[in-house]
Write an enzyme that holds these catalytic residues in place. Sequence first.
Site, PDB file in Angstrom:
ATOM      1  N   VAL A  21     -67.754   2.947  52.193  1.00  0.00           N
ATOM      2  CA  VAL A  21     -68.478   1.683  51.987  1.00  0.00           C
ATOM      3  C   VAL A  21     -69.958   1.955  51.705  1.00  0.00           C
ATOM      4  O   VAL A  21     -70.554   1.358  50.803  1.00  0.00           O
ATOM      5  CB  VAL A  21     -68.304   0.736  53.197  1.00  0.00           C
ATOM      6  CG1 VAL A  21     -69.027  -0.573  52.952  1.00  0.00           C
ATOM      7  CG2 VAL A  21     -66.825   0.485  53.472  1.00  0.00           C
ATOM      8  N   ALA A  76     -79.123   7.960  56.914  1.00  0.00           N
ATOM      9  CA  ALA A  76     -78.778   8.904  57.989  1.00  0.00           C
ATOM     10  C   ALA A  76     -77.276   9.154  57.940  1.00  0.00           C
ATOM     11  O   ALA A  76     -76.489   8.206  57.830  1.00  0.00           O
ATOM     12  CB  ALA A  76     -79.169   8.324  59.340  1.00  0.00           C
ATOM     13  N   GLU A  90     -71.303 -10.430  57.678  1.00  0.00           N
ATOM     14  CA  GLU A  90     -70.273 -11.009  56.805  1.00  0.00           C
ATOM     15  C   GLU A  90     -69.164  -9.995  56.521  1.00  0.00           C
ATOM     16  O   GLU A  90     -67.979 -10.346  56.432  1.00  0.00           O
ATOM     17  CB  GLU A  90     -70.912 -11.472  55.484  1.00  0.00           C
ATOM     18  CG  GLU A  90     -69.952 -12.129  54.514  1.00  0.00           C
ATOM     19  CD  GLU A  90     -69.357 -13.427  55.051  1.00  0.00           C
ATOM     20  OE1 GLU A  90     -70.099 -14.396  55.218  1.00  0.00           O
ATOM     21  OE2 GLU A  90     -68.133 -13.468  55.317  1.00  0.00           O
ATOM     22  N   ASP A 114     -58.012  -3.697  65.151  1.00  0.00           N
ATOM     23  CA  ASP A 114     -58.919  -4.174  64.096  1.00  0.00           C
ATOM     24  C   ASP A 114     -58.733  -5.679  63.815  1.00  0.00           C
ATOM     25  O   ASP A 114     -59.706  -6.443  63.900  1.00  0.00           O
ATOM     26  CB  ASP A 114     -58.696  -3.304  62.842  1.00  0.00           C
ATOM     27  CG  ASP A 114     -59.474  -3.774  61.647  1.00  0.00           C
ATOM     28  OD1 ASP A 114     -60.603  -3.295  61.440  1.00  0.00           O
ATOM     29  OD2 ASP A 114     -58.953  -4.627  60.893  1.00  0.00           O
ATOM     30  N   LYS A 120     -61.374  -8.851  64.598  1.00  0.00           N
ATOM     31  CA  LYS A 120     -61.772  -9.829  63.574  1.00  0.00           C
ATOM     32  C   LYS A 120     -61.429 -11.252  64.028  1.00  0.00           C
ATOM     33  O   LYS A 120     -62.204 -12.193  63.811  1.00  0.00           O
ATOM     34  CB  LYS A 120     -61.075  -9.496  62.250  1.00  0.00           C
ATOM     35  CG  LYS A 120     -61.590  -8.191  61.630  1.00  0.00           C
ATOM     36  CD  LYS A 120     -60.651  -7.719  60.530  1.00  0.00           C
ATOM     37  CE  LYS A 120     -61.183  -6.505  59.793  1.00  0.00           C
ATOM     38  NZ  LYS A 120     -60.149  -5.864  58.963  1.00  0.00           N
TER      39      LYS A 120
HETATM   40  N1  HSE Z   1     -59.340  -1.025  57.997  1.00  0.00           N
HETATM   41  C1  HSE Z   1     -59.708  -2.335  57.644  1.00  0.00           C
HETATM   42  C2  HSE Z   1     -58.519  -3.026  56.974  1.00  0.00           C
HETATM   43  C3  HSE Z   1     -60.901  -2.293  56.719  1.00  0.00           C
HETATM   44  O1  HSE Z   1     -57.583  -2.327  56.577  1.00  0.00           O
HETATM   45  O2  HSE Z   1     -58.498  -4.247  56.871  1.00  0.00           O
HETATM   46  C4  HSE Z   1     -61.528  -3.631  56.427  1.00  0.00           C
HETATM   47  O3  HSE Z   1     -62.023  -4.241  57.589  1.00  0.00           O
END
Ligand code: HSE
Length: 343
Positions: A15, A44, A120, A191, A195
Amino acid sequence: MRAPYRIGLLGLGHVGGALARRLIEDGERVASAAGRPIVLDSIAVARPEGRTAPASLVPADALVKRPHLDAIVELIGGIDPALTYICSALQSGLEVITANKQLIAARGPALAQLGPLRFEASVASAIPIVETLAETLAADRINSLIGILNGTTNSILDAMAAGADYADALADAQRCGLAEADPSADVDAHDPAAKLAILGMLGFRRRIEPSQIERVGIRGLDQRQLVAARERGFVVKLIAAASMTGPGIEADVRPRLIPDDAPLARVAGAMNAISVDAAYAGTLVLQGPGAGPDAAASAVLADLIRAARGTPASAGALLASLADQPVATITPLGLQTPFPAVP
Ligand code: HSE
């Protein structure tokens, strides 16, 4: 044109690299959108030895205190050391822009009290859901949120339903820069739970502790279950869902059976989708690229442009306003709601 907006970048992975390319190759368009040039001043990285970079490489602890910078973009992910760097940057008076869902979900309210924090890119990459909840729907009342919030698992489930092996499908997602550094964050649903916690805090205006959200990942699914579901007219999707139930919140992340003519069934590969049920605006469905370097960089750039223009960091301010609230009680949704769970 106003003076350049100078940024320091923490992390030059998939990213970070995509963001640097946009800032350099598309600099004029970015400057015109921001009303001033956005300059990548310094970077960095964890292992700078022998590394070439599109700006000067400096140690992270020095980068976050550089007095001539306006903002830090944090793209290293995880809690530590990102937390230390972000605290230090905010306490030095810099703005912080981050894609770090784990950190925002767990520490966002306290961090946002320290200074302007924008995130965001932390949820569903290119889909502008954070601003939509914090800004566009600021005066609405959100009843529920249902979506596909992880591109890696969505890609793996698609590939497995088409006959691919789990390990090969995961390796493909890693090659495309979709998966987290530790892909168990994706396949074990940490993950999408993080979110969902962020969206829940923004939508319901309640403080949510992400570890309280029940999660079932996709590791235990076998290809025959996916093929059998398809033969019965269903597609298996990893669904993140939350709804307000008066005093509490019901939320969980788990594989569910989606009828193959439902819109969510057609959300393919690294795409994400979120359906927001708002009391006044009605039901909004936002869909688009939810993972991948360019998609995430696009959301980071949107935050950078807002910061350079001097637009208030509304989502950060909303999280900061929750910092002193007690943590909301979270119970799982039913096994049949919003769609049947995979048995
Ligand atoms: N690893 C996360 C996904 C990246 O696959 O959705 C995006 O947040």
